[in-house]
Design a protein around this motif. Structure first.
Motif, short mmCIF file in Angstrom:
data_model
loop_
_atom_site.label_atom_id
_atom_site.label_comp_id
_atom_site.label_asym_id
_atom_site.label_seq_id
_atom_site.Cartn_x
_atom_site.Cartn_y
_atom_site.Cartn_z
N MET A 1 0.84 -1.21 0.00
CA MET A 1 0.00 0.00 0.00
C MET A 1 0.87 1.25 0.00
O MET A 1 1.90 1.31 0.66
N ALA A 2 0.45 2.23 -0.78
CA ALA A 2 1.20 3.49 -0.81
C ALA A 2 1.11 4.17 0.56
O ALA A 2 0.10 4.07 1.25
N GLU A 3 2.20 4.82 0.95
CA GLU A 3 2.22 5.49 2.24
C GLU A 3 1.21 6.65 2.26
O GLU A 3 1.14 7.45 1.33
N THR A 4 0.39 6.70 3.30
CA THR A 4 -0.62 7.76 3.42
C THR A 4 0.06 9.10 3.70
O THR A 4 0.91 9.20 4.57
N GLN A 5 -0.33 10.12 2.95
CA GLN A 5 0.26 11.44 3.11
C GLN A 5 -0.81 12.47 3.48
O GLN A 5 -1.99 12.26 3.20
N THR A 6 -0.39 13.53 4.10
CA THR A 6 -1.33 14.61 4.43
C THR A 6 -1.56 15.48 3.19
O THR A 6 -0.88 15.34 2.18
N LEU A 9 -1.28 20.48 -0.12
CA LEU A 9 -1.41 21.93 -0.23
C LEU A 9 -1.32 22.62 1.14
O LEU A 9 -1.24 23.84 1.21
N TRP A 10 -1.33 21.84 2.22
CA TRP A 10 -1.35 22.45 3.55
C TRP A 10 0.04 22.91 3.98
O TRP A 10 0.97 22.13 4.03
N ASN A 11 0.17 24.21 4.26
CA ASN A 11 1.45 24.72 4.74
C ASN A 11 1.27 25.83 5.78
O ASN A 11 2.16 26.63 6.01
N GLU A 12 0.10 25.85 6.41
CA GLU A 12 -0.22 26.91 7.35
C GLU A 12 0.28 26.58 8.75
O GLU A 12 0.04 25.48 9.26
N ALA A 13 0.94 27.53 9.37
CA ALA A 13 1.43 27.36 10.74
C ALA A 13 0.42 27.95 11.72
O ALA A 13 -0.26 28.93 11.41
N LYS A 14 0.31 27.36 12.89
CA LYS A 14 -0.61 27.85 13.91
C LYS A 14 -0.13 29.20 14.43
O LYS A 14 1.03 29.37 14.77
N ILE A 15 -1.06 30.17 14.48
CA ILE A 15 -0.73 31.53 14.89
C ILE A 15 -1.37 31.83 16.25
O ILE A 15 -2.56 31.60 16.46
N LYS A 16 -0.57 32.33 17.15
CA LYS A 16 -1.03 32.70 18.49
C LYS A 16 -2.15 33.75 18.42
O LYS A 16 -2.08 34.71 17.67
N ASN A 17 -3.21 33.54 19.20
CA ASN A 17 -4.32 34.48 19.36
C ASN A 17 -5.17 34.66 18.09
O ASN A 17 -5.94 35.62 17.99
N TYR A 18 -5.04 33.73 17.15
CA TYR A 18 -5.83 33.79 15.90
C TYR A 18 -6.99 32.82 16.04
O TYR A 18 -6.80 31.61 16.01
#
Length: 285
Positions: A1-6, A9-18
């Motif tokens: 089975m092919a390795e499951t990937q996320t 297109l996701w490259n967003e970092a978590k931002i404090k107080n957002y």
């Protein structure tokens, strides 16, 4: 089975107080420190060929995020689109009525008040929302238990002078100033190589006012903006497409924009808003 990937297109970092990034426990913890919220009111409208449709919304959110890294203020954007009827001839523009914008934000405030928030700063990041923002702030203060202020009015006493030469040309929508801000706040979305000569022209009586408008003469500026950049159906002949086919409302080539100018402007805004928040907090101690 092919390795499951996320999601690739996701490259967003978590931002404090957002708020969109926060969990319920994180909001609860925030409320033990502060009841202050900043809400940007932007737009989804044409910004010529070099800036994205979401320029006003994205720049507003990014500036609010920067402020929230300096002070305990919750960033809570709720609407991307704003009031932009004069740009409707350009594909991709979305325009909401003033009534819709006000209702959405009134209900937003009511929800956040129920959560425990009580103070609100509304940042208008699109010129066409100016009157809406003023009215919205007043309605919140008149009809709810919350206290609201207009960001532009609030930070004005704390702003340091902008480090730019005295203006000699009209430079407003999608021009050098806005492109400079964008180069700092959302650099990967600016396609400066696609920028074109503005080619702007105005009705004769507005053209006559222009030299005084550029000098920031109060009466000329008041009258110019009262009539300039209005929807085609008003008959004023000042919708964007009637004044410029490129979508840039100004006389300067956007390629004159600089990262340095954008960085300086953003830092001035963050510093001024931080000082305002400090003063507001001081009065509550």
């Amino acid at each position: 089975m092919a390795e499951t990937q996320t999601n690739p297109l996701w490259n967003e970092a978590k931002i404090k107080n957002y708020l969109p990034h926060m969990t319920v426990p994180e909001v609860e913890t925030f409320l033990t420190k502060s009841d202050l919220v900043i809400i940007p009111i932007g737009a989804l409208e044409q910004h010529s060929s070099h800036l994205p449709i979401g320029t006003d919304f994205i720049n507003g959110v990014e500036l609010c995020k920067l402020i929230a890294q300096e002070r305990d203020v919750l960033v809570a954007p709720v609407l991307m689109a704003g009031q932009s009827p004069y740009h409707m001839a350009f594909a991709g523009t979305i325009s909401l009525s003033a009534e819709t914008i006000i209702r959405v934000h009134m209900e937003t405030v009511e929800s956040l008040v129920q959560n425990g928030f009580n103070r609100f700063i509304f940042m208008n990041s699109h010129g066409g929302n100016r009157a809406i923002t003023t009215f919205l702030v007043d309605q919140i203060n008149q009809k709810t238990s919350a206290v609201a202020v207009d960001y532009g009015v609030a930070i004005a006493p704390f702003l340091t002078p902008e480090k730019t030469e005295k203006a000699t040309s009209l430079d407003r929508h999608a021009g050098v100033g806005e492109t400079s801000d964008s180069l700092y706040l959302m650099p990967s979305l600016v396609e400066i190589d696609r920028a074109t000569e503005p080619g702007v022209h105005h009705p004769k009586h507005l053209e006559k006012m222009l030299p005084d408008v550029i000098k920031e003469e109060p009466t000329a500026k008041l009258l110019f903006l009262a009539e300039g950049l209005k929807a085609e159906e008003t008959g004023k002949k000042t919708s964007t497409v009637e004044m410029t086919k490129t979508g840039v409302w100004g006389e300067l080539h956007p390629k004159e924009a600089t990262l340095e100018r954008g960085a300086n402007n953003a830092k001035r805004m963050v510093a001024a808003c931080s000082k305002f928040i400090d003063k507001w907090n001081e009065y509550l101690q």
